[in-house]
Design an enzyme around this catalytic site. Structure first.
Site, PDB file in Angstrom:
ATOM      1  CD  GLN A   1       1.197  -8.727  -2.464  1.00  0.00           C
ATOM      2  OE1 GLN A   1       1.510  -9.946  -3.587  1.00  0.00           O
ATOM      3  NE2 GLN A   1      -0.787  -8.338  -2.651  1.00  0.00           N
TER       4      GLN A   1
ATOM      5  CB  VAL B   1      -8.265  -5.652  -0.653  1.00  0.00           C
ATOM      6  CG1 VAL B   1      -9.337  -7.168  -1.135  1.00  0.00           C
ATOM      7  CG2 VAL B   1      -7.676  -5.365  -1.887  1.00  0.00           C
TER       8      VAL B   1
ATOM      9  NE  ARG C   1      -3.887   0.819   3.464  1.00  0.00           N
ATOM     10  CZ  ARG C   1      -4.148   1.474   2.687  1.00  0.00           C
ATOM     11  NH1 ARG C   1      -4.246   2.704   3.088  1.00  0.00           N
ATOM     12  NH2 ARG C   1      -4.630   0.946   1.124  1.00  0.00           N
TER      13      ARG C   1
ATOM     14  NE  ARG D   1       6.078 -31.593  -6.415  1.00  0.00           N
ATOM     15  CZ  ARG D   1       6.834 -32.025  -6.534  1.00  0.00           C
ATOM     16  NH1 ARG D   1       8.476 -32.146  -6.909  1.00  0.00           N
ATOM     17  NH2 ARG D   1       6.707 -32.382  -5.253  1.00  0.00           N
TER      18      ARG D   1
ATOM     19  CE  LYS E   1       2.615  -2.614  -4.155  1.00  0.00           C
ATOM     20  NZ  LYS E   1       2.033  -2.554  -2.912  1.00  0.00           N
TER      21      LYS E   1
ATOM     22  N   GLY F   1      -5.039  -4.275  -3.687  1.00  0.00           N
ATOM     23  CA  GLY F   1      -5.674  -3.144  -4.120  1.00  0.00           C
ATOM     24  C   GLY F   1      -5.059  -1.704  -4.913  1.00  0.00           C
ATOM     25  CG  HIS F   2      -1.600  -2.064  -7.116  1.00  0.00           C
ATOM     26  ND1 HIS F   2      -1.339  -2.373  -7.865  1.00  0.00           N
ATOM     27  CD2 HIS F   2      -1.997  -2.314  -6.145  1.00  0.00           C
ATOM     28  CE1 HIS F   2       0.170  -3.232  -7.307  1.00  0.00           C
ATOM     29  NE2 HIS F   2      -0.343  -3.706  -5.752  1.00  0.00           N
ATOM     30  CB  THR F   3      -5.837   3.905  -4.924  1.00  0.00           C
ATOM     31  OG1 THR F   3      -6.682   3.113  -3.673  1.00  0.00           O
ATOM     32  CG2 THR F   3      -7.117   4.583  -5.487  1.00  0.00           C
TER      33      THR F   3
ATOM     34  CB  VAL G   1       2.883  16.416  -2.679  1.00  0.00           C
ATOM     35  CG1 VAL G   1       4.596  16.534  -2.637  1.00  0.00           C
ATOM     36  CG2 VAL G   1       2.895  16.964  -4.386  1.00  0.00           C
TER      37      VAL G   1
ATOM     38  CG  ASP H   1      -1.651  -1.155   1.399  1.00  0.00           C
ATOM     39  OD1 ASP H   1      -2.269  -1.910   0.136  1.00  0.00           O
ATOM     40  OD2 ASP H   1      -2.437  -1.408   2.164  1.00  0.00           O
TER      41      ASP H   1
ATOM     42  CB  THR I   1      -6.277 -10.644   1.108  1.00  0.00           C
ATOM     43  OG1 THR I   1      -6.110 -11.127   0.666  1.00  0.00           O
ATOM     44  CG2 THR I   1      -5.378  -9.599   1.678  1.00  0.00           C
TER      45      THR I   1
HETATM   46  P1  GDP Z   1      -0.818   0.702  -3.650  1.00  0.00           P
HETATM   47  O1  GDP Z   1      -1.091  -0.814  -3.110  1.00  0.00           O
HETATM   48  O2  GDP Z   1       0.235   0.203  -3.698  1.00  0.00           O
HETATM   49  O3  GDP Z   1      -0.533   0.888  -5.191  1.00  0.00           O
HETATM   50  O4  GDP Z   1      -1.175   1.694  -2.625  1.00  0.00           O
HETATM   51  P2  GDP Z   1      -2.800   1.464  -2.387  1.00  0.00           P
HETATM   52  O5  GDP Z   1      -3.769   2.186  -3.361  1.00  0.00           O
HETATM   53  O6  GDP Z   1      -3.399   0.640  -1.421  1.00  0.00           O
HETATM   54  O7  GDP Z   1      -2.737   3.128  -1.494  1.00  0.00           O
HETATM   55  C1  GDP Z   1      -2.425   4.208  -1.630  1.00  0.00           C
HETATM   56  C2  GDP Z   1      -3.357   5.055  -0.701  1.00  0.00           C
HETATM   57  O8  GDP Z   1      -2.494   6.075  -0.509  1.00  0.00           O
HETATM   58  C3  GDP Z   1      -4.434   5.441  -1.925  1.00  0.00           C
HETATM   59  O9  GDP Z   1      -5.836   6.019  -1.097  1.00  0.00           O
HETATM   60  C4  GDP Z   1      -3.764   6.625  -2.857  1.00  0.00           C
HETATM   61  O10 GDP Z   1      -5.026   7.158  -3.855  1.00  0.00           O
HETATM   62  C5  GDP Z   1      -2.960   7.366  -1.968  1.00  0.00           C
HETATM   63  N1  GDP Z   1      -2.245   7.903  -2.276  1.00  0.00           N
HETATM   64  C6  GDP Z   1      -1.258   7.332  -2.944  1.00  0.00           C
HETATM   65  N2  GDP Z   1       0.048   9.096  -3.066  1.00  0.00           N
HETATM   66  C7  GDP Z   1      -1.122  10.063  -2.187  1.00  0.00           C
HETATM   67  C8  GDP Z   1       0.183  10.898  -2.473  1.00  0.00           C
HETATM   68  O11 GDP Z   1       1.288  11.477  -2.493  1.00  0.00           O
HETATM   69  N3  GDP Z   1      -0.812  11.887  -0.737  1.00  0.00           N
HETATM   70  C9  GDP Z   1      -1.243  11.065  -0.180  1.00  0.00           C
HETATM   71  N4  GDP Z   1      -2.325  11.317   0.565  1.00  0.00           N
HETATM   72  N5  GDP Z   1      -2.142   9.820  -0.369  1.00  0.00           N
HETATM   73  C10 GDP Z   1      -1.591   9.159  -1.585  1.00  0.00           C
HETATM   74  P1  IMO Z   2      -0.787  -3.860  -1.963  1.00  0.00           P
HETATM   75  O1  IMO Z   2      -0.419  -5.040  -3.603  1.00  0.00           O
HETATM   76  C1  IMO Z   2      -1.003  -4.750   2.449  1.00  0.00           C
HETATM   77  C2  IMO Z   2      -1.238  -8.464   4.215  1.00  0.00           C
HETATM   78  C3  IMO Z   2      -3.152  -9.004   4.673  1.00  0.00           C
HETATM   79  C4  IMO Z   2      -1.973 -10.352   5.679  1.00  0.00           C
HETATM   80  C5  IMO Z   2      -0.811 -10.570   4.151  1.00  0.00           C
HETATM   81  C6  IMO Z   2      -1.258 -12.111   4.084  1.00  0.00           C
HETATM   82  O2  IMO Z   2      -2.014  -3.429  -2.786  1.00  0.00           O
HETATM   83  O3  IMO Z   2       0.571  -3.001  -1.295  1.00  0.00           O
HETATM   84  P2  IMO Z   2      -2.469 -12.812   1.361  1.00  0.00           P
HETATM   85  O4  IMO Z   2      -4.629 -12.510   1.577  1.00  0.00           O
HETATM   86  O5  IMO Z   2      -1.801 -12.411   0.670  1.00  0.00           O
HETATM   87  O6  IMO Z   2      -1.696 -14.370   2.030  1.00  0.00           O
HETATM   88  O7  IMO Z   2      -2.691 -11.823   3.800  1.00  0.00           O
HETATM   89  O8  IMO Z   2      -0.571  -9.904   4.070  1.00  0.00           O
HETATM   90  N1  IMO Z   2      -1.222  -8.345   1.910  1.00  0.00           N
HETATM   91  C7  IMO Z   2      -1.052  -6.640   2.075  1.00  0.00           C
HETATM   92  N2  IMO Z   2      -0.297  -5.984   2.949  1.00  0.00           N
HETATM   93  N3  IMO Z   2      -1.310  -4.607   0.905  1.00  0.00           N
HETATM   94  C8  IMO Z   2      -1.621  -5.748   0.270  1.00  0.00           C
HETATM   95  O9  IMO Z   2      -1.778  -5.588  -1.244  1.00  0.00           O
HETATM   96  C9  IMO Z   2      -1.387  -6.610   0.678  1.00  0.00           C
HETATM   97  N4  IMO Z   2      -1.675  -7.916   0.172  1.00  0.00           N
HETATM   98  C10 IMO Z   2      -1.103  -8.564   1.398  1.00  0.00           C
HETATM   99  O10 IMO Z   2      -2.373  -8.323   5.108  1.00  0.00           O
HETATM  100  O11 IMO Z   2      -1.357  -8.650   6.335  1.00  0.00           O
HETATM  101 MG    MG Z   3      -3.057  -1.919  -1.749  1.00  0.00          MG
END
Ligand code: GDP
Ligand code: IMO
Ligand code: MG
Length: 423
Positions: A225, A301, A306, A146, A19, A43-45, A412, A16, A132
């Site tokens: 992750q 997700v 967090r 396998r 990315k 979960g990539h936002t 930012v 999170d 998750t």
């Molecule tokens: P990912 O899984 O690595 O793609 O990240 P997530 O989408 O799960 O979580 C990142 C969160 O931070 C999302 O809600 C984004 O919209 C938000 N975000 C990303 N960059 C920034 C930033 O520079 N500032 C703020 N305030 N929010 C951000």
């Molecule tokens: P992104 O790509 C944050 C965490 C789960 C749990 C552990 C194992 O959005 O950064 P799983 O379902 O993979 O067996 O869970 O890993 N986890 C994440 N935490 N961001 C993620 O993905 C994650 N994918 C799995 O919360 O602790």
């Molecule tokens: Mg995420």
């Protein structure tokens, strides 16, 4: 001779990090964007022009109309969730069938994998991983054992193979006395998803990617992750079940280590973790709540809170080493606006011993902090480095010196536009 290169963008803490946002920003500079590990646990936002998308299995390069997006062999796919995600994008006007290619070698997440995920968690009592619930662990277990089913299996004798693996899972669930489940509805949707996904280009993506590289095309590998959730290098057993680190780029896409050029390590200006497991920088006080509130730190997700804390140099140094990070990207700097002081974890302490290197076990470790002055300006309005407050500059410089790696991009705000590339 291959002329193109693979750059990797990897979360280097607990996921999170942002990315999705940065992959979307980077995409115009690449020809291909490829996911190499994980599945719908991600979960990539992505936010732009007032629109918000949360992608789970589909690469974040999908919003640039002319780019190829690949789900690589290292990924696991749930056809029902994939169908929902893809249909949402199609409804928003994004054509997928030509541009989204899926590896025949990627593994399928069955409905019974998700039941097994719940069953294994239930059996763990207090030491739950806090997964998750998407069936990730059981699917990768079948891969290693396998016994798994792959996307390519859809094309030949699928019904029989599916029935056999499902029966095997039912037997395990029976043996675990975990029988109170009903997948009837879920399975219908899942089978519909199988039909839907078979309308996509199911290819030998490793051959395809290497052909692109020969043609001089560049590939961006999108991590899922983070390093501390890596099956080998993370806080085992509180990890996910794939290699989320740079080695996973090679195995999860079928490219050689010499094809990799830059390794971008992405982290937040503070730390978060979702799910259980040791987290030495976790704050249980008002500061932790403030970081969660300002940073909107709720899982993309699962919606779970967090866990929040200050940035962790022990984890970052370890991740830079494991991945061979060449450039750092710091996200969510704006969330730290208004804190009088900002702390940085420079070491762990356990039983009176101070450790700067990642220990085998981080459970019971306390964070040792250094304090730096905060800033009062609103970073989210800034567009270039010359506008940065001095305290923010100092924070960046301190991190760069400690981590011996340049921070080349600063985010930012959540929008695509709120990204500052340092010259
Ligand atoms: P990912 O899984 O690595 O793609 O990240 P997530 O989408 O799960 O979580 C990142 C969160 O931070 C999302 O809600 C984004 O919209 C938000 N975000 C990303 N960059 C920034 C930033 O520079 N500032 C703020 N305030 N929010 C951000
Ligand atoms: P992104 O790509 C944050 C965490 C789960 C749990 C552990 C194992 O959005 O950064 P799983 O379902 O993979 O067996 O869970 O890993 N986890 C994440 N935490 N961001 C993620 O993905 C994650 N994918 C799995 O919360 O602790
Ligand atoms: Mg995420």
């Amino acid at each position: 001779m291959k002329k193109g290169k693979v750059d990797a963008l990897l979360g280097i803490v607990f996921g999170d990090e942002g990315k999705g946002k940065v992959v979307d920003v980077f995409t115009p500079d690449y020809d291909v964007v490829a996911r190499f590990a994980g599945g719908p646990n991600a979960g990539h936002t992505i936010i732009f022009e007032g629109k918000k998308f949360v992608l789970r299995s589909i690469p974040s390069g999908i919003f640039a109309q002319d780019k190829i997006n690949i789900i690589g062999n290292g990924c696991v796919i749930a056809p029902d969730l994939f169908m929902a995600e893809a249909k949402e994008l199609e409804a928003a006007g994004y054509e997928l069938k030509e541009r989204l290619h899926i590896s025949k070698r990627a593994h399928l997440i069955l409905p019974t994998h998700r039941v097994l995920d719940r069953a294994y968690e239930a059996a763990k009592g207090k030491a739950k991983v806090g997964t998750t619930g998407k069936g990730i662990g059981p699917t990768y277990s079948d891969k290693a054992a396998r016994t798994g089913l792959r996307i390519g299996d859809i094309l030949d004798g699928f019904e029989e193979k599916y029935a056999a693996l499902k029966a095997r899972h039912e037997q395990i669930l029976h043996d675990l006395h975990y029988t109170d489940y009903d997948i009837t509805e879920e399975e219908k949707l899942w089978l519909e998803g199988i039909k839907y996904i078979s309308g996509f280009q199911l290819t030998d993506t490793e051959i395809e990617i290497n052909r692109y590289l020969k043609e001089g095309k560049n590939v961006l590998a999108e991590g899922a992750q983070g390093t501390m959730l890596d099956i080998d290098h993370g806080t085992y057993p509180f990890v996910s079940s794939s290699n989320t680190t740079s080695g996973g780029v090679c195995t999860g896409l079928g490219v050689g280590p010499t094809d990799i050029r830059e390794v971008f390590g992405i982290f937040k200006a503070y730390s978060t973790r979702v799910g259980s497991g040791p987290f030495p920088v976790e704050l249980f006080d008002e500061t932790g709540d403030k970081l969660r509130e300002i940073g909107h730190e709720y899982g993309a997700v699962t919606g779970r809170n967090r866990r929040c804390g200050w940035v962790d140099l022990v984890a970052l140094k370890y991740a830079i080493m494991i991945n061979g990070v060449t450039q750092l990207i710091m996200m969510k700097s704006d969330v730290l606006d208004g804190f009088d002081t900002i702390k940085v974890c420079v070491a762990y302490k356990k039983d009176g011993k101070v450790m700067e290197n990642m220990p085998f076990e981080t459970e019971g470790c306390e964070a040792v902090y250094k304090e730096l002055p905060g800033w009062k300006e609103n970073l989210s309005k800034l567009t270039e480095e010359s506008q940065f407050p001095q305290e923010f500059r100092n924070y960046i410089q301190f991190l760069e010196t400690e981590l011996e790696t340049p921070i080349t991009i600063l985010s930012v705000g959540p929008d695509r536009a709120q990204t500052i590339v340092r010259k």
